[in-house]
Design an enzyme around this catalytic site. Structure first.
Site, PDB file in Angstrom:
ATOM      1  N   ARG A   1     -26.007  53.672 -43.911  1.00  0.00           N
ATOM      2  CA  ARG A   1     -27.047  54.464 -43.233  1.00  0.00           C
ATOM      3  C   ARG A   1     -28.131  54.946 -44.190  1.00  0.00           C
ATOM      4  O   ARG A   1     -29.250  55.221 -43.779  1.00  0.00           O
ATOM      5  CB  ARG A   1     -26.448  55.666 -42.480  1.00  0.00           C
ATOM      6  CG  ARG A   1     -27.541  56.503 -41.797  1.00  0.00           C
ATOM      7  CD  ARG A   1     -27.024  57.547 -40.834  1.00  0.00           C
ATOM      8  NE  ARG A   1     -25.887  58.269 -41.339  1.00  0.00           N
ATOM      9  CZ  ARG A   1     -25.946  59.222 -42.261  1.00  0.00           C
ATOM     10  NH1 ARG A   1     -27.098  59.575 -42.803  1.00  0.00           N
ATOM     11  NH2 ARG A   1     -24.852  59.831 -42.658  1.00  0.00           N
TER      12      ARG A   1
ATOM     13  N   TYR B   1     -49.646  48.803 -29.470  1.00  0.00           N
ATOM     14  CA  TYR B   1     -48.400  48.181 -29.002  1.00  0.00           C
ATOM     15  C   TYR B   1     -47.754  49.115 -27.964  1.00  0.00           C
ATOM     16  O   TYR B   1     -47.732  50.337 -28.166  1.00  0.00           O
ATOM     17  CB  TYR B   1     -47.469  47.957 -30.208  1.00  0.00           C
ATOM     18  CG  TYR B   1     -46.092  47.533 -29.806  1.00  0.00           C
ATOM     19  CD1 TYR B   1     -45.842  46.237 -29.352  1.00  0.00           C
ATOM     20  CD2 TYR B   1     -45.030  48.426 -29.847  1.00  0.00           C
ATOM     21  CE1 TYR B   1     -44.577  45.857 -28.956  1.00  0.00           C
ATOM     22  CE2 TYR B   1     -43.753  48.043 -29.454  1.00  0.00           C
ATOM     23  CZ  TYR B   1     -43.535  46.757 -29.005  1.00  0.00           C
ATOM     24  OH  TYR B   1     -42.289  46.391 -28.612  1.00  0.00           O
TER      25      TYR B   1
ATOM     26  N   ASP C   1     -50.231  49.124 -38.504  1.00  0.00           N
ATOM     27  CA  ASP C   1     -49.180  48.240 -38.038  1.00  0.00           C
ATOM     28  C   ASP C   1     -49.659  46.817 -38.312  1.00  0.00           C
ATOM     29  O   ASP C   1     -50.583  46.327 -37.670  1.00  0.00           O
ATOM     30  CB  ASP C   1     -48.920  48.478 -36.539  1.00  0.00           C
ATOM     31  CG  ASP C   1     -47.804  47.601 -35.977  1.00  0.00           C
ATOM     32  OD1 ASP C   1     -47.582  46.506 -36.517  1.00  0.00           O
ATOM     33  OD2 ASP C   1     -47.172  48.015 -34.986  1.00  0.00           O
TER      34      ASP C   1
ATOM     35  N   LYS D   1     -40.545  40.059 -35.529  1.00  0.00           N
ATOM     36  CA  LYS D   1     -41.529  39.043 -35.173  1.00  0.00           C
ATOM     37  C   LYS D   1     -41.642  38.021 -36.312  1.00  0.00           C
ATOM     38  O   LYS D   1     -40.674  37.392 -36.643  1.00  0.00           O
ATOM     39  CB  LYS D   1     -42.858  39.727 -34.853  1.00  0.00           C
ATOM     40  CG  LYS D   1     -42.710  40.984 -33.965  1.00  0.00           C
ATOM     41  CD  LYS D   1     -42.210  40.707 -32.572  1.00  0.00           C
ATOM     42  CE  LYS D   1     -41.774  41.950 -31.817  1.00  0.00           C
ATOM     43  NZ  LYS D   1     -42.747  43.035 -31.735  1.00  0.00           N
TER      44      LYS D   1
HETATM   45  C1  PLP Z   1     -42.746  44.344 -31.425  1.00  0.00           C
HETATM   46  C2  PLP Z   1     -43.724  45.255 -32.038  1.00  0.00           C
HETATM   47  C3  PLP Z   1     -43.356  46.558 -32.414  1.00  0.00           C
HETATM   48  C4  PLP Z   1     -41.964  47.100 -32.157  1.00  0.00           C
HETATM   49  O1  PLP Z   1     -41.015  46.428 -32.888  1.00  0.00           O
HETATM   50  P1  PLP Z   1     -39.449  46.340 -32.490  1.00  0.00           P
HETATM   51  O2  PLP Z   1     -38.887  45.545 -33.613  1.00  0.00           O
HETATM   52  O3  PLP Z   1     -39.364  45.675 -31.154  1.00  0.00           O
HETATM   53  O4  PLP Z   1     -38.955  47.735 -32.442  1.00  0.00           O
HETATM   54  C5  PLP Z   1     -44.315  47.335 -33.006  1.00  0.00           C
HETATM   55  N1  PLP Z   1     -45.571  46.902 -33.215  1.00  0.00           N
HETATM   56  C6  PLP Z   1     -45.954  45.668 -32.859  1.00  0.00           C
HETATM   57  C7  PLP Z   1     -47.360  45.243 -33.102  1.00  0.00           C
HETATM   58  C8  PLP Z   1     -45.052  44.801 -32.262  1.00  0.00           C
HETATM   59  O5  PLP Z   1     -45.443  43.580 -31.891  1.00  0.00           O
END
Ligand code: PLP
Length: 385
Positions: free
Chosen positions: A51, A105, A177, A202
């Site tokens: 953790r 997002y 992001d 992703k």
């Molecule tokens: C998918 C996504 C997130 C969230 O990510 P998770 O791994 O699903 O929690 C945040 N920002 C963007 C741009 C995303 O495409």
């Protein structure tokens, strides 16, 4: 002598790898152990425990991710949302204020609009295209500015350089992001951003088989975020660390292919009589094409488009195509297609969707690494009749 290298392709393979190799293993082993033998740590945070995000699998990934964006430090998390929520909850508390780009997002939009007010944290949305309007929204309690490299699903590119400069000028933290661009196409610390966030679910992992997140940036901030995450509990499991570690090694070859293939598909779609609009920053018709060219080394594999005939035509098209899988999420080796109003943006009200310019007939495509020609042939047959 330790290995010398500067290029991203080499960093993906060698940065953060244990030296010497553990038992000679060329591939980082999985340390599936929740706790580790006590070696005299004087602080709780230095005990080795899953953790606390500090097992050998975490440490190797942290070093690799920091190297990729030329940053000081990095942290992996249980998901992209864990990275986003831990970062925001570290930097802001009751009474503080956040500036956030207006098209976010879906999960982030929900977290900001539904959870932050309950914690006494206020926010204002800003127009990413209009830096002059940002100053009027700053308050004494403003702690951070939050933007996305490319917005989902319209692929808008904000004045990112100005966002980092604005934060510096006002003594606030700049957060971006960077999920859609990845370090291959854009490295936020090089443009002055304090923190870069990723959903590693992703492109970074790239194989649609785990959820994971990352925060990359200045050491002093990353250390604070690690402490917060230690309390919130959003650590990444070692086996997921292993899969991310394996997936990330091919990021450069995958991204270059995604970049090339998506551009060809965007150009094909733009020339199709059945298509009324294509959103892709690599197209000259994109309103921020020049800005995107200045900022990015590639335009990624994400695009969206609209068909003549609205929702019915969109649904018909999505039923007729055979290669793309109709599914939310993105950034994997397989092409995925979705209507954002039914998936990623389903929780946003119709009025807000309209304000953001997201129509219910918009189709979003995450271009995988199949042969571009096969995808184009599939689209051609789906457009017939
Ligand atoms: C998918 C996504 C997130 C969230 O990510 P998770 O791994 O699903 O929690 C945040 N920002 C963007 C741009 C995303 O495409």
């Amino acid at each position: 002598m330790s290995r010398q290298y500067n290029h991203l392709e080499t960093k993906l393979i060698h940065a953060g790898e244990p030296e010497p190799l553990i038992g000679g293993a060329v591939s980082m082993p999985v340390f599936q152990s929740s706790t580790f033998e006590y070696t005299g740590a004087s602080s709780y945070n230095d005990l080795k425990y899953i953790r606390l995000n500090n097992t050998p699998n975490h440490v190797a990934l942290h070093q690799k991710l920091a190297a990729l964006e030329n940053a000081d430090a990095a942290l992996v998390t249980a998901s992209g949302m864990a990275a986003i929520s831990a970062t925001i909850l570290t930097l802001l508390s009751s009474g503080d204020h956040l500036l956030a780009q207006e098209c976010l997002y879906g999960g982030t939009h929900d977290f900001f609009t539904k959870d932050l007010p309950k914690l006494g944290i206020s926010f204002d949305f800003i127009n990413g295209d209009d830096p002059d309007s940002w100053k009027g929204k700053i308050r004494p309690g403003t702690k951070a500015i939050y933007v996305e490299t490319m917005t989902n699903p319209l692929l808008q590119v904000a004045n990112l350089k100005e966002a980092a400069e604005f934060a510096k000028a006002h003594g606030i933290v700049s957060i971006i992001d960077n999920t859609f661009s990845t370090p291959i196409n854009f490295r936020p610390p090089e443009w002055g951003f304090d923190l870069s966030l990723h959903s590693c679910t992703k492109y970074l992992n790239g194989h649609s088989d785990i959820v994971a997140g990352a925060v990359i940036g200045r050491t002093e901030l990353i250390e604070q975020i690690i402490r917060k995450l230690n309390h919130l509990g959003g650590s990444l499991d070692p086996h997921a660390c292993f899969l991310l570690h394996r997936g990330i090694k091919t990021l450069a070859v995958r991204m270059k292919y995604h970049n090339e293939s998506a551009l060809k598909i965007a150009q094909f779609l733009e020339a199709c009589p059945a298509v009324t609009k294509v959103n892709y920053p690599g197209l000259e018709s994109h309103p921020a094409h020049q800005r995107a060219k200045e900022l990015f080394d590639g335009f990624s594999g994400m695009l969206s488009f609209e068909l003549k005939g609205g929702v019915d035509a969109a649904e018909h098209f999505m039923q007729k195509i055979t290669l793309p899988i109709v599914a939310p999420s993105l950034g994997g080796v397989e092409t995925l297609i979705t209507r954002p109003v039914t998936t990623s943006h389903a929780s946003i009200s119709p009025e807000d969707l309209k304000k953001l310019g997201i129509s219910d007939s918009l189709i979003r495509l995450s271009v995988g690494i199949e042969a571009t020609e096969d995808l184009i042939e599939d689209f051609e047959q789906a457009f017939k009749e």
